[in-house]
Design an enzyme around this catalytic site. Structure first.
Site, PDB file in Angstrom:
ATOM      1  N   HIS A 456       0.643  -1.130   0.027  1.00 43.17           N
ATOM      2  CA  HIS A 456       0.149   0.083  -0.153  1.00 43.17           C
ATOM      3  C   HIS A 456       0.867   1.426  -0.039  1.00 43.17           C
ATOM      4  O   HIS A 456       0.552   2.427  -0.741  1.00 43.17           O
ATOM      5  CB  HIS A 456      -0.959   0.124   1.402  1.00 43.17           C
ATOM      6  CG  HIS A 456      -2.312  -0.742   0.975  1.00 43.17           C
ATOM      7  ND1 HIS A 456      -2.979  -1.171   1.943  1.00 43.17           N
ATOM      8  CD2 HIS A 456      -2.616  -1.231  -0.177  1.00 43.17           C
ATOM      9  CE1 HIS A 456      -4.232  -1.914   1.532  1.00 43.17           C
ATOM     10  NE2 HIS A 456      -3.836  -1.859   0.250  1.00 43.17           N
ATOM     11  N   GLU A 692       0.372 -15.202 -21.239  1.00 46.81           N
ATOM     12  CA  GLU A 692       0.975 -14.936 -19.749  1.00 46.81           C
ATOM     13  C   GLU A 692       1.943 -15.960 -19.355  1.00 46.81           C
ATOM     14  O   GLU A 692       2.490 -16.038 -18.504  1.00 46.81           O
ATOM     15  CB  GLU A 692      -0.021 -14.523 -18.753  1.00 46.81           C
ATOM     16  CG  GLU A 692      -0.901 -13.609 -18.941  1.00 46.81           C
ATOM     17  CD  GLU A 692      -2.032 -13.169 -17.848  1.00 46.81           C
ATOM     18  OE1 GLU A 692      -1.774 -12.451 -17.011  1.00 46.81           O
ATOM     19  OE2 GLU A 692      -3.121 -13.757 -18.002  1.00 46.81           O
ATOM     20  N   ASP A 716       3.550 -11.722 -15.960  1.00 46.49           N
ATOM     21  CA  ASP A 716       3.402 -13.123 -15.454  1.00 46.49           C
ATOM     22  C   ASP A 716       4.240 -13.849 -16.716  1.00 46.49           C
ATOM     23  O   ASP A 716       5.001 -14.848 -16.232  1.00 46.49           O
ATOM     24  CB  ASP A 716       2.040 -13.658 -15.579  1.00 46.49           C
ATOM     25  CG  ASP A 716       1.417 -13.574 -14.067  1.00 46.49           C
ATOM     26  OD1 ASP A 716       2.061 -13.648 -13.455  1.00 46.49           O
ATOM     27  OD2 ASP A 716       0.158 -13.028 -14.162  1.00 46.49           O
ATOM     28  N   CYS A 763       0.070  -5.601 -22.898  1.00 49.52           N
ATOM     29  CA  CYS A 763      -0.822  -4.923 -21.739  1.00 49.52           C
ATOM     30  C   CYS A 763      -0.073  -5.061 -20.471  1.00 49.52           C
ATOM     31  O   CYS A 763      -0.471  -4.450 -19.542  1.00 49.52           O
ATOM     32  CB  CYS A 763      -2.169  -5.076 -21.716  1.00 49.52           C
ATOM     33  SG  CYS A 763      -2.423  -6.810 -20.972  1.00 49.52           S
TER      34      CYS A 763
END
Length: 840
Positions: A456, A692, A716, A763
């Site tokens: 975070h 991926e 990935d 992407c």
């Protein structure tokens, strides 16, 4: 009483702190305090009412004295004195009264871009010691006339009584500086004069200037070869004359070297640590130069002695309520990412199990603080036992709540951090609340010993445009407070006590980034084509409704990846069809007809959902995740597909499946989609596949025979090809999608898609790297989907490429043996070309 004076922007462009100016005289505020603007318009206007008291013979610098006595130097570009006045048109004169906004100069931006060291233009209050200077803007674009600086007069410090008068001494000297006493040498003269007690003046042709006043020295208009007379009186007059005579007689190059050495090799900035560089994991992009400040906060004391259970429970309830109220009030002022993190903390606070555990502990005889620490500690231990990097980051959130509640119980306030300007904060780890407590105007970067790239704090830092590097290791805390450091959030490095050449290079990069961003944003709405006319579409990756408007504003041609997980994560139940439809429709509306590619739910492994009964796996990255979860929970899939099929206009929407490794998975979802479309009377949207895994890349020609499009997820793909967990702090830095093995898989996927006339996009994270664009395009990729913030710069970079360059560098990338060698490649072009790793 003289009131605060507000200076308006004399230039249109990108405003930045003066410390980011790639010139030590201005960056170290030798001339005074202020700010700098990288101009986008060739006009200089008056920042306030006043009188022109200085206009350099080369017309590149104007000085204005305001009514309150402030003397403001407006210096267009750096080392523009070398232009000899070419490219400048002065529209004012010394002695002229001006009003705020009056046009003072016109200048040729294109010519200066070629001839000057930099276009960055300092606006400096030369006599700034008499004023409290408050920048009103930084790190953003400003328009002409926008308020940029506030000047508040302060009481003058007492001046020590002069010593006994002594004889006046004089010395004549011929000026050896190539461009005379312009701004930079004048600052050096003033600084040198300030080191002596003697009263010192410069005289030429009957005119006199106080040597301690840079503007007075500049106003003399001293040129190369002029003979000036130095006049000094006082006990140390002789050494003062000697020092100043040596300074003004020096060659320009020697003075420049001396300025760099003085500015950046000061003992006050030199760290005692023998470290020179530390490598970590990039967590938030950007570059910062500043002073190291260690954030070492003592553990909040826990009162072990317990009173009556009722009193302890009441104390805990009150503390929890106070923290909840503080978090709720903080919501309004936070960024979208900040609000999401605060919402997660509020959800943790409202967890009934956590509260019951603490209550039971109080009933067993613990104090409120000890019970809360015990309850939090149990959950933290459970999360750490999972052994997953993402779970460790959630454990940090629980520890944050532990700290906040214990502070309330103890009655202590969070420590006040008086940070210097451009502080690089060093910490073993840093909690979200600790970051939110710091003054964002003073935090230039975060260098963290532990932590993860998806924590975070990393998300918050990126949202706050604060560069951050994590996993630097414990040695980062051995760096002394005040040490000069350079933090590179793009490459994940921290340089300690950098050399002058490294500082100059970093300052140049900062200046170039500002200029490039302004130019790229201005052209962001234009379609993207290579220099030789080949169309390359640039889309944006989205993860929330609010990001869609930003993407459109930055010139994104559509959404190449909508991460629908934002609807599914950190909640007790899955979102309903109505909730999903509302979110998808809002994003489609914000995109105003541009393509919207919605990825079906991608959870599992590092993104668990508590309401899904997924068994614990020894290796979750290789377990039930992506499309496998959708097929394992068919009603979850059907609900999501129904919501997608309801979005209008239907032709705007496309569907993409994550983690497909076999045609059977694709066909199973296609059948469900076709059935639902028929039953709902909806048109069938295009259905594509994310590549991926190495398996999907190798089978891309077979998959493309049935799928409508392919989109390569390099994050990935890199971890599976290199057998390294990209969430591991120990390995994340090595999971580089520029590795030749990964690039060969990208080429294979692009070739497989092209065989059937399918669009092949990227992407993943690599699409947001400017350095990767020529390689990906050269490998056959025709569409890139990047983070919204990088879209303008990505389009600008592609416009400078030719297909021949792209194919050449891609071919050479495939025969390298490491990612580092790929990043060291240069584009084939006439003349010098940048290395790929330096493009960003």
């Amino acid at each position: 009483m003289i009131e605060t004076l507000t200076l308006i922007a004399p230039l249109a462009g990108w405003a930045m702190p003066l410390a980011e100016t790639p010139d030590p005289v201005f960056a170290e505020k030798m001339l005074g305090d202020g700010l700098a603007i990288d101009p986008t318009l060739g006009e200089l206007h008056a920042p306030c009412d006043g009188e022109v008291i200085g206009l350099h013979a080369c017309s590149h610098a104007v000085t204005i004295r305001a009514a309150n006595g402030a003397e403001i130097l407006l210096h267009v570009g750096l080392e523009t004195v070398n232009c000899g006045g070419e490219g400048f048109e002065a529209l004012t004169a010394i002695g002229r009264k001006v009003a705020a906004g009056d046009l003072l100069l016109r200048f040729d931006l294109d010519l200066l871009a070629r001839r000057a060291a930099s276009l960055i233009s300092p606006i400096v209050v030369i006599n700034s010691r008499g004023y409290q200077i408050e920048p009103l803007v930084a790190g953003r674009e400003v328009a002409l006339g926008q308020p940029v600086l506030a000047l508040r007069p302060v009481a003058a410090e007492g001046v020590a009584a002069a010593g006994a008068a002594s004889a006046t001494m004089r010395r004549k000297v011929r000026v050896g500086l190539a461009h005379g006493l312009h701004a930079r040498p004048a600052a050096l003269v003033a600084r040198e004069a300030g080191a002596f007690a003697a009263e010192i003046a410069l005289e030429i042709s009957g005119r006199r200037a106080n040597a301690r006043s840079p503007v007075a020295v500049m106003a003399l208009g001293v040129r190369f070869g002029d003979e000036i007379e130095l006049v000094a009186s006082g006990e140390d007059a002789a050494p003062a004359l000697e020092a100043l005579a040596a300074l003004v007689a020096e060659a320009e190059g020697a003075v420049a070297v001396a300025m760099v050495a003085d500015a950046f090799e000061s003992p006050a900035l030199a760290p005692a640590s023998p470290l020179s560089a530390l490598g970590g994991v990039p967590a938030a992009p950007g570059l910062a130069i500043g002073a190291a400040v260690r954030l070492i906060e003592p553990e909040v004391a826990v009162v072990e002695a317990a009173g009556a259970p009722e009193a302890e429970q009441a104390a805990l309830t009150a503390a929890l309520g106070a923290v909840k109220a503080a978090l709720t009030s903080r919501m309004a002022g936070e960024t979208e990412q900040g609000r999401e993190i605060v919402a997660a903390h509020l959800a943790f606070l409202g967890d009934t199990e956590l509260g019951e555990t603490a209550g039971a502990s109080i009933a067993a005889g613990r104090s409120a603080g000890a019970a809360w620490a015990f309850a939090i500690g149990g959950y933290v231990d459970q999360l750490r036992a999972v052994g997953d990097a993402r779970m460790l980051e959630r454990a940090a959130d629980l520890n944050d709540l532990r700290r906040q509640v214990l502070l309330r119980l103890s009655g202590e306030a969070a420590p006040t951090r008086n940070l210097p300007d451009n502080a690089i904060v060093l910490a073993d780890d840093i909690l979200p609340s600790q970051l939110m407590e710091l003054d964002p105007k003073r935090v230039a970067g975060l260098a963290i010993s532990r932590g993860g790239p998806t924590s975070h704090v990393a998300i918050l830092a990126a949202a706050m445009n604060i560069p951050a590097v994590v996993a630097l290791g414990p040695r980062v805390l051995s760096i002394e407070d005040g040490a000069l450091v350079i933090l590179d959030g793009d490459e994940g490095r921290l340089l300690v006590a950098p050399k002058p050449s490294e500082i100059a290079a970093a300052q140049t990069r900062l200046a170039e980034r500002r200029s490039r961003k302004v130019r790229a944003k201005a052209a962001s709405a234009e379609p993207c084509r290579t220099a030789d006319g080949v169309r390359i579409e640039v889309f944006a990756n989205l993860g929330a409704v609010e990001e869609a408007a930003l993407a459109v504003g930055n010139g994104a041609e559509g959404c190449g990846l909508l991460r629908t997980e934002f609807l599914f994560m950190e909640r007790a139940t899955p979102p309903s069809e109505a909730e999903q439809f509302a979110a998808y429709q809002a994003i489609a509306d914000a995109l105003a007809g541009r393509p919207l590619i919605i990825r079906t739910l991608d959870v599992g492994a590092d993104k668990p959902a508590p309401y899904l009964a997924l068994a614990r796996e020894e290796n979750p990255a290789l377990g039930v995740r992506g499309v496998r979860v959708s097929l394992a929970f068919p009603e979850l899939l059907r609900t999501q597909l129904r919501a997608i099929l309801r979005v209008r206009p239907a032709g705007q929407i496309q569907v993409m499946l994550p983690m497909v490794v076999a045609l059977a998975e694709f066909r199973a979802v296609r059948d469900v989609l076709a059935e639902l479309a028929t039953s709902m009377g909806a048109s069938l949207p295009k259905l594509g596949v994310m590549v991926e895994t190495p398996a999907a890349a190798v089978l891309s020609d077979m998959i493309a025979a049935e799928a409508d499009f392919l989109s390569i997820g390099t994050n990935d793909l890199a971890q599976y090809a290199l057998a390294m967990d990209r969430t591991s702090p120990q390995l994340a830095a090595q999971v580089d999608a520029m590795h030749p093995a990964v690039l060969r898989l990208v080429q294979q996927a692009a070739t497989g898609g092209a065989r059937h006339g399918r669009t092949v996009s990227v992407c993943g994270g690599l699409a947001s790297e400017l350095a990767a664009a020529p390689i990906l395009i050269g490998l056959g990729v025709t569409e890139l989907s990047a983070s919204p913030a990088i879209v303008p710069e990505l389009k600008a970079a592609i416009r400078e490429l030719t297909m021949a360059q792209c194919r050449d560098v891609a071919a050479r990338a495939l025969i390298q043996i490491s990612a580092a060698e790929v990043r060291a490649l240069e584009l084939a072009a006439a003349g010098a070309a940048p290395k790929l790793g330096a493009v960003s």
